[in-house]
Scaffold this active site. Structure first.
Site, PDB file in Angstrom:
ATOM      1  N   SER A   1      -7.803 -16.899  25.943  1.00  0.00           N
ATOM      2  CA  SER A   1      -6.953 -16.199  26.783  1.00  0.00           C
ATOM      3  C   SER A   1      -5.449 -16.713  26.671  1.00  0.00           C
ATOM      4  CB  SER A   1      -7.476 -16.921  28.307  1.00  0.00           C
ATOM      5  OG  SER A   1      -8.612 -16.279  28.538  1.00  0.00           O
ATOM      6  N   ARG A   2      -5.131 -16.952  25.444  1.00  0.00           N
ATOM      7  CA  ARG A   2      -3.663 -17.291  24.891  1.00  0.00           C
ATOM      8  C   ARG A   2      -3.514 -18.615  25.309  1.00  0.00           C
ATOM      9  NH1 ARG A   2      -4.869 -14.031  21.904  1.00  0.00           N
ATOM     10  NH2 ARG A   2      -3.668 -11.940  21.419  1.00  0.00           N
TER      11      ARG A   2
END
Ligand SMILES: Cc1cc2nc3c(=O)[nH]c(=O)nc-3n(C[C@H](O)[C@H](O)[C@H](O)COP(=O)(O)O)c2cc1C
Length: 236
Positions: A214-215
């Site tokens: 998710s970055r």
């Protein structure tokens, strides 16, 4: 009839190329890849960034990545223009990163004016990046001699024949110089040209980046405080 067929084929090829280039554009704007890397924690990293680099470098070697020792080197010219190219990191000596090149090349000229450099290692398969900022110095002549002596003969000839970064009118110009120096150094030990040698980069900042889902990547940065290193975590 033949002309018509050729025209049709040309049109078909043009349409194919257009469709393909649209595909590439869509690919670039839509491609998404999540990262799955294991966490990089304050508790698990080494206190010393060089030691931490060695741990990651060994893992990159063991993962059999292509050229894990390839790094980008960014220099800045006298008029402030940055320039980046890949070179091979050939060792770490006294906590400094070593590479070899032509001192009269574009990067060599930049480094004469400005000894600040940025290095970057990208180990994609491991979802890792290491960013280094530092100050560069020329390696001692003895150190450069020792490394040059270990290079294959063809590479030694290449260092003499290539006036790195200068314009060639034809490839033959270069090949003729290879023939010239091969003949010149026939049956003798090839000396190191004075325009070729090592640089050592003393890091002032080293950042370890680990891709995470998710970055929400992990970034641990070490800043040099003289004898010691300060460690901090950065937002992804
Ligand atoms: C994988 C790879 C490794 C390279 N290793 C070196 C190297 O160790 N030393 C070097 O001078 N150039 C190396 N090069 C070539 C440089 O990228 C660059 O073309 C050359 O040094 C000239 O750069 P400059 O004109 O900015 O000085 C390498 C290129 C690649 C793609």
């Amino acid at each position: 009839m033949l002309i018509k067929t050729i025209n049709f084929l040309t049109l078909f090829l043009v349409i194919l190329v257009l469709i393909m280039s649209d595909d590439v554009k869509n690919y670039l704007s839509e491609v998404r890849r999540d990262f799955s890397g294991k966490p990089l924690n304050e508790e698990s990293v080494d206190e010393n960034p060089i030691e931490q680099f060695n741990v990651w470098f060994e893992e990159a070697v063991n993962a059999q990545l292509l050229d894990p020792y390839a790094m980008s080197v960014t220099t800045v010219s006298a008029n402030g223009q940055p320039s980046t190219r890949i070179v091979y990191m050939r060792g770490i000596v006294d906590e400094s990163f070593v590479f070899y090149t032509n001192y009269s090349s574009d990067k060599g000229k930049d480094l004469e004016q400005n000894n600040k450099v940025a290095l970057n290692f990208f180990w994609g398969e491991l979802e890792r990046q290491v960013r280094i900022e530092g100050l560069v110095e020329k390696m001692s002549a003895e150190g450069s001699d020792a490394y040059f002596a270990k290079r294959p003969r063809e590479s030694q000839i290449g260092a003499w024949a290539s006036d790195q970064s200068s314009e060639l009118l034809t490839r033959k110009e270069l090949e003729d110089k290879v023939v010239y120096f091969t003949e010149k150094f026939k049956d003798v030990v090839i000396p190191r040209p004075s325009h070729w040698g090592g640089y050592v980069v003393k890091p002032v900042k080293i950042e370890f980046w680990q891709g995470r889902p998710s970055r929400l990547h992990d970034r641990i940065v070490y800043t040099n405080l003289g004898d010691d290193w300060k460690q901090s975590r950065l937002s992804p």
